[in-house]
Design a protein around this motif. Structure first.
Motif, PDB file in Angstrom:
ATOM      1  N   PRO A  63     140.835  69.326  92.450  1.00  9.26           N
ATOM      2  CA  PRO A  63     140.310  68.072  93.006  1.00  9.26           C
ATOM      3  C   PRO A  63     138.786  68.088  93.166  1.00  9.26           C
ATOM      4  N   GLN A  64     138.239  69.189  93.637  1.00 10.52           N
ATOM      5  CA  GLN A  64     136.788  69.303  93.792  1.00 10.52           C
ATOM      6  C   GLN A  64     136.100  69.221  92.430  1.00 10.52           C
ATOM      7  N   ALA A  65     136.660  69.897  91.438  1.00 14.24           N
ATOM      8  CA  ALA A  65     136.074  69.888  90.093  1.00 14.24           C
ATOM      9  C   ALA A  65     136.091  68.482  89.495  1.00 14.24           C
ATOM     10  N   LEU A  66     137.181  67.742  89.688  1.00 13.05           N
ATOM     11  CA  LEU A  66     137.269  66.383  89.140  1.00 13.05           C
ATOM     12  C   LEU A  66     136.231  65.465  89.763  1.00 13.05           C
ATOM     13  N   LEU A  79     141.558  60.846  91.544  1.00 14.54           N
ATOM     14  CA  LEU A  79     140.473  61.750  91.932  1.00 14.54           C
ATOM     15  C   LEU A  79     139.266  61.681  91.010  1.00 14.54           C
ATOM     16  N   LEU A  80     139.378  60.929  89.921  1.00  7.67           N
ATOM     17  CA  LEU A  80     138.280  60.839  88.950  1.00  7.67           C
ATOM     18  C   LEU A  80     137.155  59.953  89.458  1.00  7.67           C
ATOM     19  N   THR A  81     135.938  60.335  89.155  1.00  6.38           N
ATOM     20  CA  THR A  81     134.775  59.504  89.431  1.00  6.38           C
ATOM     21  C   THR A  81     134.823  58.299  88.506  1.00  6.38           C
ATOM     22  N   PRO A  82     134.573  57.085  89.004  1.00  6.49           N
ATOM     23  CA  PRO A  82     134.569  55.911  88.114  1.00  6.49           C
ATOM     24  C   PRO A  82     133.635  56.139  86.931  1.00  6.49           C
ATOM     25  N   GLY A  83     134.107  55.767  85.743  1.00  7.03           N
ATOM     26  CA  GLY A  83     133.336  55.929  84.528  1.00  7.03           C
ATOM     27  C   GLY A  83     133.506  57.277  83.846  1.00  7.03           C
ATOM     28  N   SER A  84     134.313  58.166  84.427  1.00  4.56           N
ATOM     29  CA  SER A  84     134.557  59.474  83.808  1.00  4.56           C
ATOM     30  C   SER A  84     135.301  59.306  82.494  1.00  4.56           C
ATOM     31  N   ILE A  85     135.111  60.266  81.624  1.00  8.50           N
ATOM     32  CA  ILE A  85     135.821  60.290  80.350  1.00  8.50           C
ATOM     33  C   ILE A  85     136.760  61.481  80.369  1.00  8.50           C
ATOM     34  N   VAL A  86     138.037  61.228  80.065  1.00  7.16           N
ATOM     35  CA  VAL A  86     139.034  62.298  80.035  1.00  7.16           C
ATOM     36  C   VAL A  86     139.577  62.405  78.624  1.00  7.16           C
ATOM     37  N   TRP A  87     139.507  63.597  78.083  1.00  8.78           N
ATOM     38  CA  TRP A  87     140.105  63.896  76.784  1.00  8.78           C
ATOM     39  C   TRP A  87     141.297  64.792  77.078  1.00  8.78           C
ATOM     40  N   ASP A  88     142.477  64.203  77.105  1.00  7.07           N
ATOM     41  CA  ASP A  88     143.710  64.907  77.472  1.00  7.07           C
ATOM     42  C   ASP A  88     144.445  65.313  76.198  1.00  7.07           C
ATOM     43  N   VAL A  89     144.287  66.582  75.810  1.00 10.45           N
ATOM     44  CA  VAL A  89     144.959  67.092  74.621  1.00 10.45           C
ATOM     45  C   VAL A  89     146.140  67.986  74.997  1.00 10.45           C
ATOM     46  N   ALA A  90     146.527  67.931  76.262  1.00 12.48           N
ATOM     47  CA  ALA A  90     147.634  68.762  76.748  1.00 12.48           C
ATOM     48  C   ALA A  90     148.979  68.226  76.247  1.00 12.48           C
ATOM     49  N   VAL A  91     149.929  69.133  76.102  1.00 12.14           N
ATOM     50  CA  VAL A  91     151.306  68.781  75.757  1.00 12.14           C
ATOM     51  C   VAL A  91     152.217  69.514  76.730  1.00 12.14           C
ATOM     52  N   PRO A  92     152.894  68.799  77.619  1.00 10.12           N
ATOM     53  CA  PRO A  92     152.828  67.349  77.868  1.00 10.12           C
ATOM     54  C   PRO A  92     151.495  66.952  78.488  1.00 10.12           C
ATOM     55  N   ALA A  93     151.226  65.640  78.496  1.00  8.31           N
ATOM     56  CA  ALA A  93     149.941  65.124  78.985  1.00  8.31           C
ATOM     57  C   ALA A  93     149.678  65.553  80.426  1.00  8.31           C
ATOM     58  N   ASP A  94     148.406  65.816  80.727  1.00  6.70           N
ATOM     59  CA  ASP A  94     148.015  66.240  82.078  1.00  6.70           C
ATOM     60  C   ASP A  94     147.748  65.076  83.026  1.00  6.70           C
ATOM     61  N   VAL A  95     147.321  63.920  82.509  1.00  7.23           N
ATOM     62  CA  VAL A  95     147.037  62.779  83.377  1.00  7.23           C
ATOM     63  C   VAL A  95     148.361  62.209  83.878  1.00  7.23           C
ATOM     64  N   GLN A  96     148.458  62.093  85.195  1.00  9.69           N
ATOM     65  CA  GLN A  96     149.674  61.559  85.821  1.00  9.69           C
ATOM     66  C   GLN A  96     149.738  60.053  85.579  1.00  9.69           C
ATOM     67  N   GLU A 123     130.985  84.109  79.190  1.00  9.02           N
ATOM     68  CA  GLU A 123     130.674  83.883  77.772  1.00  9.02           C
ATOM     69  C   GLU A 123     130.071  82.498  77.532  1.00  9.02           C
ATOM     70  N   LEU A 124     130.546  81.508  78.278  1.00 10.94           N
ATOM     71  CA  LEU A 124     130.090  80.135  78.087  1.00 10.94           C
ATOM     72  C   LEU A 124     128.930  79.751  79.009  1.00 10.94           C
ATOM     73  N   ALA A 125     128.500  80.683  79.839  1.00 10.84           N
ATOM     74  CA  ALA A 125     127.480  80.391  80.858  1.00 10.84           C
ATOM     75  C   ALA A 125     127.933  79.221  81.722  1.00 10.84           C
ATOM     76  N   ALA A 126     129.213  79.246  82.092  1.00 13.59           N
ATOM     77  CA  ALA A 126     129.831  78.165  82.862  1.00 13.59           C
ATOM     78  C   ALA A 126     130.088  78.602  84.294  1.00 13.59           C
ATOM     79  N   GLU A 127     130.073  77.622  85.190  1.00 16.07           N
ATOM     80  CA  GLU A 127     130.541  77.866  86.541  1.00 16.07           C
ATOM     81  C   GLU A 127     132.063  77.940  86.478  1.00 16.07           C
ATOM     82  N   VAL A 128     132.655  78.715  87.368  1.00 18.40           N
ATOM     83  CA  VAL A 128     134.109  78.886  87.397  1.00 18.40           C
ATOM     84  C   VAL A 128     134.628  78.342  88.725  1.00 18.40           C
TER      85      VAL A 128
END
Length: 86
Positions: free
Chosen positions: A37-40, A60-77, A27-32
């Motif tokens: 870790p590979q996706a990050l 595992l994040l590429t330097p300069g990446s932007i993370v919008w963590d709206v998870a509850v509880p938070a996803d970023v360790q 539906e989103l024309a997205a890769e799945v």
């Protein structure tokens, strides 16, 4: 749906491959992908909204990446936040 027209490439990540993940990807024309870790390492803008929490290792994040963590509880360790850009 809001972001897909504004990004060059959309990568949808799920824990497990499933018909629902594939359907939404189509539906989103997205890769799945199911390899977080590979996706990050490939992504610069990450929107995370799980209900499991602590699934995203900031090392595992590429330097300069932007993370919008709206998870509850938070996803970023938080215990791995030694980087100045996280």
């Amino acid at each position: 749906r809001l972001l897909s027209p504004h990004v060059g490439r959309l990568l949808l990540v799920g824990r497990l491959d499933s018909p629902r993940l594939r359907r939404i990807g189509t539906e989103l024309a997205a890769e799945v992908c199911t390899d977080l870790p590979q996706a990050l390492q490939q992504s610069r803008l990450i929107v995370t909204a799980t209900s499991s929490g602590r699934c995203l290792d900031p090392r595992l994040l590429t330097p300069g990446s932007i993370v919008w963590d709206v998870a509850v509880p938070a996803d970023v360790q938080r215990e791995h936040l030694q980087r100045k850009d996280v």
